[in-house]
Design an enzyme around this catalytic site. Structure first.
Site, PDB file in Angstrom:
ATOM      1  N   ASP A 133       0.773  -1.228   0.000  1.00 45.73           N
ATOM      2  CA  ASP A 133       0.000   0.000   0.000  1.00 45.73           C
ATOM      3  C   ASP A 133       0.816   1.296   0.000  1.00 45.73           C
ATOM      4  O   ASP A 133       0.231   2.363  -0.130  1.00 45.73           O
ATOM      5  CB  ASP A 133      -0.942  -0.010   1.222  1.00 45.73           C
ATOM      6  CG  ASP A 133      -1.992   1.089   1.186  1.00 45.73           C
ATOM      7  OD1 ASP A 133      -2.433   1.441   0.082  1.00 45.73           O
ATOM      8  OD2 ASP A 133      -2.364   1.603   2.244  1.00 45.73           O
ATOM      9  N   CYS A 187     -21.346  -8.365  -8.002  1.00 47.87           N
ATOM     10  CA  CYS A 187     -22.175  -7.358  -7.343  1.00 47.87           C
ATOM     11  C   CYS A 187     -23.649  -7.451  -7.766  1.00 47.87           C
ATOM     12  O   CYS A 187     -24.542  -7.085  -6.989  1.00 47.87           O
ATOM     13  CB  CYS A 187     -21.656  -5.953  -7.654  1.00 47.87           C
ATOM     14  SG  CYS A 187     -20.125  -5.529  -6.787  1.00 47.87           S
ATOM     15  N   CYS A 190     -27.027  -5.078  -6.762  1.00 50.29           N
ATOM     16  CA  CYS A 190     -26.885  -4.474  -5.428  1.00 50.29           C
ATOM     17  C   CYS A 190     -26.302  -3.065  -5.523  1.00 50.29           C
ATOM     18  O   CYS A 190     -25.344  -2.828  -6.251  1.00 50.29           O
ATOM     19  CB  CYS A 190     -25.999  -5.353  -4.548  1.00 50.29           C
ATOM     20  SG  CYS A 190     -25.757  -4.708  -2.877  1.00 50.29           S
ATOM     21  N   CYS A 193     -23.635  -0.249  -1.167  1.00 51.69           N
ATOM     22  CA  CYS A 193     -22.466   0.585  -0.879  1.00 51.69           C
ATOM     23  C   CYS A 193     -22.621   1.989  -1.453  1.00 51.69           C
ATOM     24  O   CYS A 193     -22.153   2.971  -0.860  1.00 51.69           O
ATOM     25  CB  CYS A 193     -21.195  -0.072  -1.400  1.00 51.69           C
ATOM     26  SG  CYS A 193     -21.170  -0.354  -3.186  1.00 51.69           S
ATOM     27  N   CYS A 213     -14.938  11.701  -0.535  1.00 49.29           N
ATOM     28  CA  CYS A 213     -14.874  10.484   0.288  1.00 49.29           C
ATOM     29  C   CYS A 213     -14.399  10.836   1.706  1.00 49.29           C
ATOM     30  O   CYS A 213     -13.396  11.529   1.887  1.00 49.29           O
ATOM     31  CB  CYS A 213     -13.907   9.496  -0.351  1.00 49.29           C
ATOM     32  SG  CYS A 213     -13.601   8.022   0.631  1.00 49.29           S
ATOM     33  N   CYS A 240     -13.704   5.878   7.092  1.00 46.38           N
ATOM     34  CA  CYS A 240     -15.138   5.588   7.031  1.00 46.38           C
ATOM     35  C   CYS A 240     -15.305   4.152   6.562  1.00 46.38           C
ATOM     36  O   CYS A 240     -14.635   3.723   5.622  1.00 46.38           O
ATOM     37  CB  CYS A 240     -15.825   6.550   6.066  1.00 46.38           C
ATOM     38  SG  CYS A 240     -17.600   6.249   5.854  1.00 46.38           S
ATOM     39  N   CYS A 243     -19.378   1.972   3.372  1.00 42.94           N
ATOM     40  CA  CYS A 243     -19.568   1.205   2.135  1.00 42.94           C
ATOM     41  C   CYS A 243     -19.045  -0.220   2.268  1.00 42.94           C
ATOM     42  O   CYS A 243     -19.530  -1.133   1.586  1.00 42.94           O
ATOM     43  CB  CYS A 243     -18.936   1.926   0.942  1.00 42.94           C
ATOM     44  SG  CYS A 243     -17.142   2.090   0.999  1.00 42.94           S
ATOM     45  N   CYS A 247     -21.802  -4.294   2.722  1.00 43.40           N
ATOM     46  CA  CYS A 247     -21.677  -5.259   1.624  1.00 43.40           C
ATOM     47  C   CYS A 247     -22.232  -6.628   2.033  1.00 43.40           C
ATOM     48  O   CYS A 247     -21.792  -7.212   3.035  1.00 43.40           O
ATOM     49  CB  CYS A 247     -20.210  -5.405   1.216  1.00 43.40           C
ATOM     50  SG  CYS A 247     -19.962  -6.599  -0.123  1.00 43.40           S
TER      51      CYS A 247
END
Length: 346
Positions: A133, A187, A190, A193, A213, A240, A243, A247
């Site tokens: 990351d 997905c 749906c 999110c 965001c 946050c 979302c 799921c």
């Protein structure tokens, strides 16, 4: 047993939930997607996305010698409902991944151990590079190409085994390993999110405008947050999870076993009044070893002040008033905004 099979067994032994393999040429669509994202300015102040876009868009540019990319997934599924704290406006909501140790350190150590095992197990003295990351690597597209999961409508990776709650690590290697099939999208129709986002950060399914965001605003954004967006932050002071938490695929995810990912009691729902009083030394002491530490005290207290302003709690007026005298101008601005929104005690 072939090397690829042994590698996957060793990955599980090292604590990874999933191990899949793709090649450096398996994400040809990424450069154009990244260019469009940057051209629209949706990266906000994250200039580092722009600075090394060529590396991020193409693993072959990042390391031309790489023949295979090993993608690892490690679950951090919480044992509690991360949305419950949103109903406690005088308390702080901290993203699940930041409620204990910094995952970068934990995952990187696992990756290095697995990489050392691979070098010893393989022939020909292969080379490796490990990433978690913090380098220009397109982890999510590579994760989908390798079969870890698919990029859902919230643009995060979703796994049939781990839901939305997992960290991603990568090992680039000069070894030519057997590749896995990419994961397809599950997905369906749906929209959970997309519909739950408090600040409407998704212009369309599979698209994110980071400038709206909450994770970006509370972690990456420097200076005052747009006043129109502040109410949407609620009591979220670092990241946050909305979302991710809604799921439906999370119902298949087992709670994380790594103790370093289990929430510290003092970070589950800490009082806003307590956090607002932290000076720099107190902030550093409280968040030593935590990813929260990297945003610094001033940005953190700015976020706390916004949460106080959204609390509707008259008892927090004096806390907000004290912050209007803070040394940092952005904290002072946030505190004045908060004070103006809080009702008088009566």
């Amino acid at each position: 047993m072939d090397l690829t099979t042994r590698l996957k067994e060793e990955a599980r032994a090292q604590g990874f939930t999933l191990c899949r393999i793709c090649g450096p040429d398996d994400i040809p669509e990424v450069p154009e997607r990244l260019r469009a994202f940057l051209a629209a300015g949706r990266h906000g102040q994250m200039s580092w996305l722009e600075d090394r876009a060529s590396w991020r868009g193409d693993p072959r540019v990042l390391w031309p010698e790489a023949q295979s990319i090993i993608m690892l997934g490690e679950s951090y599924t919480p044992g509690h409902d991360p949305l419950e704290v949103l109903g406690q406006p005088d308390r702080a909501a901290i993203s699940v991944y930041a409620q204990n140790r910094d995952y970068h350190d934990v995952v990187k150590k696992r990756l290095k151990r697995l990489g050392r095992w691979l070098i010893e197990a393989a022939e020909g003295a292969p080379e490796i590079k490990v990433f978690v990351d913090t380098a220009p690597v397109a982890e999510k597209p590579l994760g989908q190409a390798a079969g870890l999961g698919w990029q859902g409508k919230h643009t995060n990776l979703v796994s049939r085994e781990m839901g939305s709650w997992f960290f991603i690590g990568a090992i680039f290697t000069t070894l030519d390993l057997d590749r896995d099939a990419p994961e397809s999208d599950h997905c369906g129709s749906c929209r959970a999110c997309l519909d739950v986002c408090p600040t409407d950060a998704f212009p369309a399914p599979y698209q994110l405008d980071a400038r709206r965001c909450i994770s970006y605003l509370t972690i990456e954004h420097k200076g005052p947050v747009d006043e129109a967006l502040r109410p949407g932050l609620g009591n979220r002071i670092y990241g946050c999870d909305d979302c991710l938490a809604v799921c439906p695929w999370n119902k298949f995810a087992a709670e994380a076993q790594e103790a370093k990912y289990q929430a510290r009691d003092d970070l589950l729902a800490p009082p806003l009044a307590e956090l607002a009083m932290l000076d720099d030394a107190g902030f550093r002491a409280r968040f030593s070893g935590s990813p929260i530490k990297r945003i610094g005290r001033d940005r953190f207290v700015r976020n706390v002040a916004y949460a106080i302003g959204n609390s509707g709690d008259a008892a927090l007026r004096e806390v907000a008033r004290a912050l209007t005298e803070d040394a940092d101008p952005t904290v002072r601005d946030a505190a004045r905004w908060a004070l103006a929104r809080l009702p008088e005690e009566g």
